[in-house]
Design a protein around this motif. Structure first.
Motif, PDB file in Angstrom:
ATOM      1  N   GLU A 111     -45.863  61.136  73.015  1.00 29.27           N
ATOM      2  CA  GLU A 111     -45.641  61.947  74.204  1.00 29.27           C
ATOM      3  C   GLU A 111     -44.296  61.586  74.829  1.00 29.27           C
ATOM      4  OE1 GLU A 111     -45.462  63.569  78.054  1.00 29.27           O
ATOM      5  OE2 GLU A 111     -45.560  61.411  77.718  1.00 29.27           O
ATOM      6  N   LYS A 112     -43.929  60.319  74.822  1.00 32.02           N
ATOM      7  CA  LYS A 112     -42.623  59.903  75.335  1.00 32.02           C
ATOM      8  C   LYS A 112     -41.507  60.540  74.499  1.00 32.02           C
ATOM      9  CE  LYS A 112     -39.653  55.926  76.331  1.00 32.02           C
ATOM     10  NZ  LYS A 112     -38.491  56.720  76.152  1.00 32.02           N
ATOM     11  N   GLN A 113     -41.692  60.548  73.194  1.00 32.12           N
ATOM     12  CA  GLN A 113     -40.711  61.170  72.296  1.00 32.12           C
ATOM     13  C   GLN A 113     -40.505  62.636  72.678  1.00 32.12           C
ATOM     14  OE1 GLN A 113     -41.939  60.928  68.175  1.00 32.12           O
ATOM     15  NE2 GLN A 113     -40.761  62.722  67.639  1.00 32.12           N
ATOM     16  N   ASN A 114     -41.591  63.371  72.878  1.00 34.39           N
ATOM     17  CA  ASN A 114     -41.490  64.792  73.226  1.00 34.39           C
ATOM     18  C   ASN A 114     -40.941  64.992  74.631  1.00 34.39           C
ATOM     19  OD1 ASN A 114     -42.450  65.484  70.742  1.00 34.39           O
ATOM     20  ND2 ASN A 114     -44.443  66.174  71.450  1.00 34.39           N
ATOM     21  N   SER A 115     -41.347  64.151  75.575  1.00 30.75           N
ATOM     22  CA  SER A 115     -40.837  64.285  76.946  1.00 30.75           C
ATOM     23  C   SER A 115     -39.341  64.012  76.997  1.00 30.75           C
ATOM     24  CB  SER A 115     -41.586  63.339  77.887  1.00 30.75           C
ATOM     25  OG  SER A 115     -42.907  63.784  78.064  1.00 30.75           O
ATOM     26  N   ASP A 116     -38.881  63.026  76.234  1.00 28.45           N
ATOM     27  CA  ASP A 116     -37.448  62.748  76.167  1.00 28.45           C
ATOM     28  C   ASP A 116     -36.691  63.941  75.591  1.00 28.45           C
ATOM     29  OD1 ASP A 116     -37.918  60.234  77.220  1.00 28.45           O
ATOM     30  OD2 ASP A 116     -37.675  59.169  75.308  1.00 28.45           O
ATOM     31  N   LEU A 117     -37.240  64.530  74.539  1.00 26.54           N
ATOM     32  CA  LEU A 117     -36.622  65.720  73.942  1.00 26.54           C
ATOM     33  C   LEU A 117     -36.591  66.868  74.938  1.00 26.54           C
ATOM     34  CD1 LEU A 117     -35.495  67.402  71.598  1.00 26.54           C
ATOM     35  CD2 LEU A 117     -37.868  67.776  70.862  1.00 26.54           C
ATOM     36  N   ASN A 118     -37.672  67.063  75.669  1.00 25.26           N
ATOM     37  CA  ASN A 118     -37.746  68.134  76.657  1.00 25.26           C
ATOM     38  C   ASN A 118     -36.700  67.934  77.756  1.00 25.26           C
ATOM     39  OD1 ASN A 118     -38.991  70.499  77.860  1.00 25.26           O
ATOM     40  ND2 ASN A 118     -39.804  69.087  79.387  1.00 25.26           N
ATOM     41  N   ARG A 119     -36.517  66.694  78.220  1.00 24.72           N
ATOM     42  CA  ARG A 119     -35.504  66.417  79.240  1.00 24.72           C
ATOM     43  C   ARG A 119     -34.096  66.682  78.705  1.00 24.72           C
ATOM     44  NH1 ARG A 119     -39.246  62.754  80.844  1.00 24.72           N
ATOM     45  NH2 ARG A 119     -38.580  61.103  79.435  1.00 24.72           N
ATOM     46  N   LYS A 120     -33.837  66.242  77.480  1.00 25.68           N
ATOM     47  CA  LYS A 120     -32.515  66.458  76.871  1.00 25.68           C
ATOM     48  C   LYS A 120     -32.242  67.954  76.734  1.00 25.68           C
ATOM     49  CE  LYS A 120     -31.467  66.361  72.433  1.00 25.68           C
ATOM     50  NZ  LYS A 120     -31.354  66.026  71.055  1.00 25.68           N
ATOM     51  N   ARG A 164     -31.427  69.526  80.080  1.00 25.86           N
ATOM     52  CA  ARG A 164     -30.060  69.262  80.557  1.00 25.86           C
ATOM     53  C   ARG A 164     -29.068  70.215  79.897  1.00 25.86           C
ATOM     54  NH1 ARG A 164     -31.806  63.860  80.093  1.00 25.86           N
ATOM     55  NH2 ARG A 164     -30.731  63.649  78.094  1.00 25.86           N
ATOM     56  N   SER A 192     -34.821  69.129  66.079  1.00 29.05           N
ATOM     57  CA  SER A 192     -35.082  67.799  66.625  1.00 29.05           C
ATOM     58  C   SER A 192     -36.417  67.295  66.103  1.00 29.05           C
ATOM     59  CB  SER A 192     -35.127  67.853  68.154  1.00 29.05           C
ATOM     60  OG  SER A 192     -33.909  68.307  68.668  1.00 29.05           O
TER      61      SER A 192
END
Length: 166
Positions: free
Chosen positions: A126-135, A138, A91
């Protein structure tokens, strides 16, 4: 009232630490995914082999419902392994720190402008990484559920095979 350069320095350091922590979470999730992947592939491989040994011969000594139970056990593990693979699939991640180009640009600007530019960019990354972390989280949750479901599915399928007199 605008922040003093010392306050902006604190803000940048705080945001950088959070960004680095999210990167560490992603790396830890990758390691966990790989661990589950190894376990699921080993267990599913053994279960599929056992099921084949029981179900494929025309004359077998083991009860056929056991073979179906092993299949029921192996299928959720296979799904879990696929989910682990999705979770660790390469990713786009942003690593902490800035390229030399940013710092060369920063030499030509005031400290407040540099801090604000740094924070603006960091907010996006940071938003990019946080979104990846959430995905990733899941997919890992679904993989863990598949692992828990495997023995339950094995028992249910085996019991259904007994009741159906397979």
């Amino acid at each position: 009232m605008p922040l003093a350069p010392e306050d902006l320095k604190f803000a940048v350091d705080d945001a950088r630490r959070r960004h680095a922590a999210v990167v560490d979470l992603i790396a830890a999730s990758d390691r966990q995914s790989l661990g589950f992947l190894q376990l699921y592939v080993a267990l599913a491989g053994g279960a599929f082999s056992g099921a084949a040994a029981i179900l494929l011969p025309t004359v077998g000594t083991m009860p056929r419902p056991l073979g179906f139970g092993l299949l029921g056990f192996a299928l959720p593990l296979t799904v879990g392994a696929v989910l682990c693979m999705i979770a660790v699939w390469p990713s786009n991640i942003n690593l902490p720190g800035r390229t030399p180009n940013f710092w060369i640009w920063a030499l030509r600007h005031e400290a407040e402008e540099v801090y604000l530019a740094y924070l603006d960019n960091l907010q996006v990354k940071e938003k990019q990484n946080s979104d990846l972390n959430r995905k990733q989280g899941r997919y890992m949750l679904a993989a863990k559920i598949a692992g828990v479901a495997a023995p339950i599915a094995g028992v249910l399928v085996g019991t259904a095979a007994i009741l159906a007199n397979w």
